[in-house]
Enzyme design. Sequence first.
Site, mmCIF file in Angstrom:
data_model
loop_
_atom_site.group_PDB
_atom_site.id
_atom_site.type_symbol
_atom_site.label_atom_id
_atom_site.label_comp_id
_atom_site.label_asym_id
_atom_site.label_seq_id
_atom_site.Cartn_x
_atom_site.Cartn_y
_atom_site.Cartn_z
ATOM 1 N NE ARG A 120 -10.488 19.908 -94.575
ATOM 2 C CZ ARG A 120 -9.280 19.365 -94.449
ATOM 3 N NH1 ARG A 120 -8.842 19.001 -93.269
ATOM 4 N NH2 ARG A 120 -8.512 19.193 -95.508
ATOM 5 C CG ASP A 128 -12.855 18.029 -97.177
ATOM 6 O OD1 ASP A 128 -12.143 18.537 -98.070
ATOM 7 O OD2 ASP A 128 -12.534 18.036 -95.976
ATOM 8 C CE1 TYR A 228 -6.479 22.375 -94.640
ATOM 9 C CE2 TYR A 228 -7.994 23.774 -93.408
ATOM 10 C CZ TYR A 228 -7.712 22.975 -94.509
ATOM 11 O OH TYR A 228 -8.667 22.783 -95.463
#
Length: 376
Positions: A120, A128, A228
């Site tokens: 990321r 992505d 995350y």
Amino acid sequence: MRVAVLRERRAAETRVAATPETVKKLGGLGCTVAVEAGAGLSAGIPDAAFRDAGAEIAADPATALAGAGIVLAVRAPEDAELALIPRGALLIGTLGADAAAAKAYAAAGIDACSMELLPRITRAQSMDVLSSQANLAGYRAVIEAAAEFDRGFPMLMTAAGTIPAANVFVMGAGVAGLQAIATARRLGGRVSATDVRPAAKEEIKSLGASFVGHEDEESKAAQTAGGYARQLSAAFYAKQAEVVAAHIAKQDIVVTTALVQGRKAPTLVTEAMVASMKPGSVIVDIAADAGGNVALTRPGEAVTTPGGVKILGHSNWPGRIAAAASALYARNLLTFLTTFWDKDAKAPKLPEGDDIVKGVALTRAGAVVHPSLASA
């Protein structure tokens, strides 16, 4: 360089790894593209559209893969297709990052890149696949909830009386959750949402939804460097569950989206919470493929509880909006290839030291190279 695109054979997979748009652009790079017959039909793309874009339509996997240097896939190829991929070919897809599969790729001499492992970082955003597919999953989840809900989303005022707006609760405010919030708001629902990550509160509010959740010192460290959700303590989840349980009992629609990278999806909605909801309420579990966020979810199925609550646990939510999902996924793969394209050699060049390459590469030159799998 020959690029092969196969028809997906995994259960519930309706997407395709290329579109006529990306086929034309691959041709512009100097590639020839072979698409297996029927590969795009589930996504609304007939063979003729691929042919008009310059692709060869191959009758079967063997024909498509003959001489291929690049293989584009949505899911990991099954054993029969894997055996047909030429040694030295580059396989790009969402391959599952499985240790046994990585060893099989290495043994077959295939350089495999698993795109769900993409780091990321800013320069990787346009490739992505998780974000592009989660965005559509969040949208589709709300659309299907609306189809199942029998009392309407917006407040409806008529001469016969007023129907109140639906109360919608979104659990998890990542890419899928934020899109679910936005879609539910556009449909006229009264929307609330929760997420353990501290940054999510402002994101939820920015979309016009109200925030619901327990906040303490532990929740301030609930996000990884990659963005995350981090696994938190049982004590925190117990406190969060108390707040959520009281809120869920008042909801008409609940959308759950919570995933923890590399782990089974956390159970956020218990049987008791489901039982507290009114008959006719709808729960959509986007995390069903990872075990589900709802205790009563049956992955791959839609069920109705004895209390009349509908739980949608369909597999492959992006695949339920296959045309759009394929378009975005194909562009993600094309961007990855063009980023590492050697114009002189007319072939991809993947520098071993590049952060993106290190993140996605499973195998190279007959060896498993991904740090999480190399010692497995």
